[in-house]
Structures are given as C-alpha cells and as structure tokens.
Design an enzyme around this catalytic site. Structure first.
Site, PDB file in Angstrom:
ATOM      1  N   LYS A  13      35.110   0.811  -1.097  1.00  0.00           N
ATOM      2  CA  LYS A  13      34.083   1.119  -2.104  1.00  0.00           C
ATOM      3  C   LYS A  13      34.702   1.173  -3.512  1.00  0.00           C
ATOM      4  O   LYS A  13      34.213   0.539  -4.436  1.00  0.00           O
ATOM      5  CB  LYS A  13      33.390   2.454  -1.777  1.00  0.00           C
ATOM      6  CG  LYS A  13      32.666   2.463  -0.436  1.00  0.00           C
ATOM      7  CD  LYS A  13      31.948   3.777  -0.173  1.00  0.00           C
ATOM      8  CE  LYS A  13      32.876   4.976  -0.073  1.00  0.00           C
ATOM      9  NZ  LYS A  13      33.823   4.922   1.070  1.00  0.00           N
ATOM     10  N   ARG A  86      26.085  11.099   0.368  1.00  0.00           N
ATOM     11  CA  ARG A  86      26.817  11.106   1.636  1.00  0.00           C
ATOM     12  C   ARG A  86      26.057  11.853   2.726  1.00  0.00           C
ATOM     13  O   ARG A  86      26.546  11.953   3.846  1.00  0.00           O
ATOM     14  CB  ARG A  86      28.165  11.790   1.421  1.00  0.00           C
ATOM     15  CG  ARG A  86      29.367  10.846   1.428  1.00  0.00           C
ATOM     16  CD  ARG A  86      30.603  11.684   1.196  1.00  0.00           C
ATOM     17  NE  ARG A  86      31.823  11.039   1.521  1.00  0.00           N
ATOM     18  CZ  ARG A  86      32.632  10.426   0.655  1.00  0.00           C
ATOM     19  NH1 ARG A  86      32.283  10.318  -0.618  1.00  0.00           N
ATOM     20  NH2 ARG A  86      33.775   9.933   1.041  1.00  0.00           N
ATOM     21  N   ARG A 125      47.134   3.570   1.709  1.00  0.00           N
ATOM     22  CA  ARG A 125      46.590   3.652   0.338  1.00  0.00           C
ATOM     23  C   ARG A 125      47.532   4.457  -0.549  1.00  0.00           C
ATOM     24  O   ARG A 125      48.028   5.510  -0.158  1.00  0.00           O
ATOM     25  CB  ARG A 125      45.202   4.304   0.369  1.00  0.00           C
ATOM     26  CG  ARG A 125      44.647   4.573  -1.024  1.00  0.00           C
ATOM     27  CD  ARG A 125      43.147   4.728  -1.045  1.00  0.00           C
ATOM     28  NE  ARG A 125      42.656   5.896  -0.345  1.00  0.00           N
ATOM     29  CZ  ARG A 125      41.362   6.199  -0.228  1.00  0.00           C
ATOM     30  NH1 ARG A 125      40.442   5.397  -0.753  1.00  0.00           N
ATOM     31  NH2 ARG A 125      40.979   7.272   0.432  1.00  0.00           N
ATOM     32  N   ARG A 158      47.340  10.291  -1.394  1.00  0.00           N
ATOM     33  CA  ARG A 158      46.412  11.416  -1.495  1.00  0.00           C
ATOM     34  C   ARG A 158      46.617  12.355  -0.319  1.00  0.00           C
ATOM     35  O   ARG A 158      46.820  11.902   0.799  1.00  0.00           O
ATOM     36  CB  ARG A 158      44.962  10.891  -1.491  1.00  0.00           C
ATOM     37  CG  ARG A 158      44.423  10.618  -2.873  1.00  0.00           C
ATOM     38  CD  ARG A 158      43.085   9.917  -2.888  1.00  0.00           C
ATOM     39  NE  ARG A 158      42.097  10.418  -1.943  1.00  0.00           N
ATOM     40  CZ  ARG A 158      40.885   9.878  -1.794  1.00  0.00           C
ATOM     41  NH1 ARG A 158      40.519   8.831  -2.524  1.00  0.00           N
ATOM     42  NH2 ARG A 158      40.032  10.367  -0.932  1.00  0.00           N
ATOM     43  N   ARG A 169      37.647  12.755   8.599  1.00  0.00           N
ATOM     44  CA  ARG A 169      36.696  12.157   7.649  1.00  0.00           C
ATOM     45  C   ARG A 169      35.842  11.090   8.342  1.00  0.00           C
ATOM     46  O   ARG A 169      34.665  10.934   8.029  1.00  0.00           O
ATOM     47  CB  ARG A 169      37.457  11.564   6.459  1.00  0.00           C
ATOM     48  CG  ARG A 169      38.027  12.659   5.576  1.00  0.00           C
ATOM     49  CD  ARG A 169      39.113  12.157   4.682  1.00  0.00           C
ATOM     50  NE  ARG A 169      38.619  11.218   3.692  1.00  0.00           N
ATOM     51  CZ  ARG A 169      39.411  10.457   2.957  1.00  0.00           C
ATOM     52  NH1 ARG A 169      40.721  10.517   3.114  1.00  0.00           N
ATOM     53  NH2 ARG A 169      38.905   9.646   2.062  1.00  0.00           N
TER      54      ARG A 169
HETATM   55  P1  ADP Z   1      36.885   8.048   0.265  1.00  0.00           P
HETATM   56  O1  ADP Z   1      36.277   7.057  -0.632  1.00  0.00           O
HETATM   57  O2  ADP Z   1      38.319   7.792   0.525  1.00  0.00           O
HETATM   58  O3  ADP Z   1      36.082   8.353   1.474  1.00  0.00           O
HETATM   59  P2  ADP Z   1      36.269  10.036  -1.735  1.00  0.00           P
HETATM   60  O4  ADP Z   1      37.295   9.941  -2.785  1.00  0.00           O
HETATM   61  O5  ADP Z   1      34.924   9.429  -1.972  1.00  0.00           O
HETATM   62  O6  ADP Z   1      36.912   9.477  -0.415  1.00  0.00           O
HETATM   63  O7  ADP Z   1      36.021  11.556  -1.340  1.00  0.00           O
HETATM   64  C1  ADP Z   1      37.074  12.444  -1.079  1.00  0.00           C
HETATM   65  C2  ADP Z   1      36.502  13.766  -0.590  1.00  0.00           C
HETATM   66  O8  ADP Z   1      35.651  14.343  -1.603  1.00  0.00           O
HETATM   67  C3  ADP Z   1      35.598  13.683   0.644  1.00  0.00           C
HETATM   68  O9  ADP Z   1      36.351  13.687   1.867  1.00  0.00           O
HETATM   69  C4  ADP Z   1      34.756  14.960   0.489  1.00  0.00           C
HETATM   70  O10 ADP Z   1      35.489  16.125   0.838  1.00  0.00           O
HETATM   71  C5  ADP Z   1      34.534  14.993  -1.015  1.00  0.00           C
HETATM   72  N1  ADP Z   1      33.303  14.264  -1.424  1.00  0.00           N
HETATM   73  C6  ADP Z   1      33.224  13.139  -2.180  1.00  0.00           C
HETATM   74  N2  ADP Z   1      31.950  12.759  -2.331  1.00  0.00           N
HETATM   75  C7  ADP Z   1      31.187  13.662  -1.652  1.00  0.00           C
HETATM   76  C8  ADP Z   1      29.792  13.802  -1.417  1.00  0.00           C
HETATM   77  N3  ADP Z   1      28.897  12.927  -1.916  1.00  0.00           N
HETATM   78  N4  ADP Z   1      29.375  14.852  -0.658  1.00  0.00           N
HETATM   79  C9  ADP Z   1      30.245  15.746  -0.151  1.00  0.00           C
HETATM   80  N5  ADP Z   1      31.576  15.666  -0.331  1.00  0.00           N
HETATM   81  C10 ADP Z   1      32.055  14.641  -1.081  1.00  0.00           C
HETATM   82  P1  ADP Z   2      37.060   3.614  -0.240  1.00  0.00           P
HETATM   83  O1  ADP Z   2      36.777   3.876  -1.703  1.00  0.00           O
HETATM   84  O2  ADP Z   2      35.872   3.017   0.472  1.00  0.00           O
HETATM   85  O3  ADP Z   2      37.605   4.800   0.476  1.00  0.00           O
HETATM   86  P2  ADP Z   2      39.289   1.961  -1.215  1.00  0.00           P
HETATM   87  O4  ADP Z   2      38.663   0.962  -2.120  1.00  0.00           O
HETATM   88  O5  ADP Z   2      40.043   3.075  -1.826  1.00  0.00           O
HETATM   89  O6  ADP Z   2      38.183   2.488  -0.160  1.00  0.00           O
HETATM   90  O7  ADP Z   2      40.236   1.141  -0.196  1.00  0.00           O
HETATM   91  C1  ADP Z   2      41.032   1.844   0.779  1.00  0.00           C
HETATM   92  C2  ADP Z   2      42.400   1.177   0.900  1.00  0.00           C
HETATM   93  O8  ADP Z   2      42.248  -0.093   1.538  1.00  0.00           O
HETATM   94  C3  ADP Z   2      43.081   0.897  -0.440  1.00  0.00           C
HETATM   95  O9  ADP Z   2      44.475   1.075  -0.280  1.00  0.00           O
HETATM   96  C4  ADP Z   2      42.729  -0.571  -0.735  1.00  0.00           C
HETATM   97  O10 ADP Z   2      43.763  -1.215  -1.485  1.00  0.00           O
HETATM   98  C5  ADP Z   2      42.639  -1.164   0.669  1.00  0.00           C
HETATM   99  N1  ADP Z   2      41.580  -2.176   0.795  1.00  0.00           N
HETATM  100  C6  ADP Z   2      40.351  -2.168   0.196  1.00  0.00           C
HETATM  101  N2  ADP Z   2      39.622  -3.236   0.566  1.00  0.00           N
HETATM  102  C7  ADP Z   2      40.395  -3.933   1.450  1.00  0.00           C
HETATM  103  C8  ADP Z   2      40.193  -5.164   2.193  1.00  0.00           C
HETATM  104  N3  ADP Z   2      39.053  -5.862   2.107  1.00  0.00           N
HETATM  105  N4  ADP Z   2      41.205  -5.577   2.995  1.00  0.00           N
HETATM  106  C9  ADP Z   2      42.362  -4.867   3.074  1.00  0.00           C
HETATM  107  N5  ADP Z   2      42.617  -3.719   2.408  1.00  0.00           N
HETATM  108  C10 ADP Z   2      41.643  -3.253   1.595  1.00  0.00           C
END
Ligand code: ADP
Ligand code: ADP
Length: 219
Positions: A13, A86, A125, A158, A169
């Site tokens: 995302k 979410r 990541r 992270r 998660r």
């Molecule tokens: P990722 O994209 O790797 O899933 P995020 O950076 O979006 O993680 O979120 C990290 C953490 O922040 C989540 O595991 C949760 O604890 C919190 N968080 C983020 N967005 C939301 C949301 N919309 N509702 C509840 N918790 C959230």
């Molecule tokens: P999200 O915000 O949904 O949690 P991220 O964009 O942070 O996901 O991506 C998670 C990890 O996977 C990052 O280290 C990113 O560089 C890698 N990644 C993202 N998209 C792809 C893909 N299409 N193929 C392989 N690795 C990816």
C-alpha cells in the site's frame, strides 16, 4: 480524486501510494505514518497508540477516526487513504464525515496477495525513521546498503515488522480488516481488485491502467 488503498500488511500500500501521488498529484494520508509521527513527537495520542502498535493490535476506532478526519479536513484537494479504514466502523464513520461535506470516495483499490507472500516482505522491509521512505533488503534495495537514498542516514527495521508481530497483524487483518472490502461492495462503491503478487513496477502499471480509465478530475 479520493481513493482508498486496501490490502493486508505488506501488500504494498505505502509503496504504491507514493507512485500514485507522484502521477496524479493527490495527497498521501497514511494512518500508520501519522501514528508514527505522533509517537516520534511523544504526543498524548502517540502515547495512547504505542502499546497497540507494538503488539500488532488495532488502535481503538475513536482515536483513529478523529485523527484521520482531522487530516482529511486539512487536505485541500484529492487524497489516497492508506491504512484507513481498517474496520467497518471506521468505514461507516468515514462515509458519514464525507457525506456531511457532500463528498465521496471515487474508488477503492484493493491489493490482493496471499499470506505466504507477506512474511518475507515484512521481515525484509527497512524504513527510514526520518523521511518514511520504505525499502526491502531484496526487492527494493537502497543505493547503499542500510542507508536512505534521500540522505537521511541509517535505515531501521520497524519494531512491529518482526515474525511474531507480523503473524498477529495478519490475524487481525483477517478478523477485522478484510471485512472492509465487503462493506464497500455492499454500499455499491467502485472496487478495483489488483493482483499485488507481481513485481512492484507491474503492480503500479496495473493500478495506473485502471485509474486512467476513471473519468474523474485528479488532484
Ligand atoms: P502496515 O501498512 O505495515 O500494515 P501501518 O503502518 O499501516 O502498517 O500500521 C501500523 C500499525 O498502526 C497497525 O498495526 C496498527 O496498530 C496501527 N494502525 C494504523 N492504521 C490503523 C487503523 N486505521 N486502525 C487501527 N489501527 C491502525
Ligand atoms: P504496506 O504499506 O501494504 O504494509 P509496503 O508498501 O510497506 O506495504 O511494502 C512492504 C514491503 O514489501 C516493503 O519492504 C516493500 O519494499 C516490499 N514490496 C512492496 N510491494 C512489493 C512487490 N510487489 N513485490 C515485492 N516486494 C514488495
């Protein structure tokens, strides 16, 4: 154009949002990034969110909804919501807030990827704690290993990207977040499903091809 990007943790995302906003010129509103900024500044909101984030639980709806509606209100044009909503309650409250302004979401981009693809993405990541840039130790390497391309300094893993927290998660995603797609389907929203189990550039190309078809003012 107002978009929501949905998908499990590690679907890509954040990575795809950066590319979408570069091309279409909207704002990137990431609930995770906003929460991490609040924590870095040690605000009351950041302190409240800390234990939930570190264990991979969702931060309570009332905290998140208020925080995101404030961010959306500040934004003057279009935006992409990343990581919000979410839960279906968050989706309902978002829609109510938009309707009160005579606005709506134009489309939902749903990044689809199986669980087994996610774990290596998350544990590999690496993130820049200063500018928020995201890399991967194999799939998206920085120019110099362990160092941000934007000149900020060292990259970090992270604390919630460990095997144990990612498992939690993913569980939370299936229990509480995957239903958000159904919520938008039921409300008749335009849902664009994208196969996110392709190389990053190909996922981007699939998203752009679909967004280019939308006859909506960008920005
Ligand atoms: P990722 O994209 O790797 O899933 P995020 O950076 O979006 O993680 O979120 C990290 C953490 O922040 C989540 O595991 C949760 O604890 C919190 N968080 C983020 N967005 C939301 C949301 N919309 N509702 C509840 N918790 C959230
Ligand atoms: P999200 O915000 O949904 O949690 P991220 O964009 O942070 O996901 O991506 C998670 C990890 O996977 C990052 O280290 C990113 O560089 C890698 N990644 C993202 N998209 C792809 C893909 N299409 N193929 C392989 N690795 C990816």
């Amino acid at each position: 154009m107002k978009l929501i990007l949905l998908g499990p943790p590690g679907a890509g995302k954040g990575t795809q949002c950066k590319r979408i906003i570069e091309k279409y010129g909207m704002e990137h509103l990431s609930s995770g990034d906003i929460l991490r900024a609040e924590r870095a500044e040690d605000t009351e909101l950041g302190q409240k969110a800390q234990s939930y984030m570190d264990s991979g639980q969702l931060v309570p709806d009332d905290i998140i909804i208020g925080m995101m509606i404030k961010a959306m209100t500040k934004s003057s044009g279009g935006y992409v919501l990343d990581g919000f909503p979410r839960t279906t309650v968050q989706g309902e409250e978002l829609d109510k807030a938009l309707a009160a302004e005579g606005e709506k979401i134009n489309a939902i981009v749903n990044l689809e990827v199986d669980d087994e693809v996610i774990m290596p993405r998350m544990t590999g990541r690496r993130s820049c704690p200063k500018c928020g840039a995201v890399y991967h130790i194999e799939n998206l390497k920085p120019r110099v290993e362990g160092v941000c391309d934007n000149g900020c300094g060292e990259l970090v893993q992270r604390p919630d990207d460990t095997l144990e927290v990612v498992s939690n998660r993913l569980k939370v995603y299936h229990e509480q977040t995957s239903a958000v797609v159904g919520y938008y389907k039921d409300s008749g929203s335009l849902i664009i499903n994208i196969n996110a189990d392709q190389p990053i550039e190909e996922v981007t190309a699939s998203i752009f091809a679909e967004l280019d078809k939308l006859n909506v003012q960008v920005g």
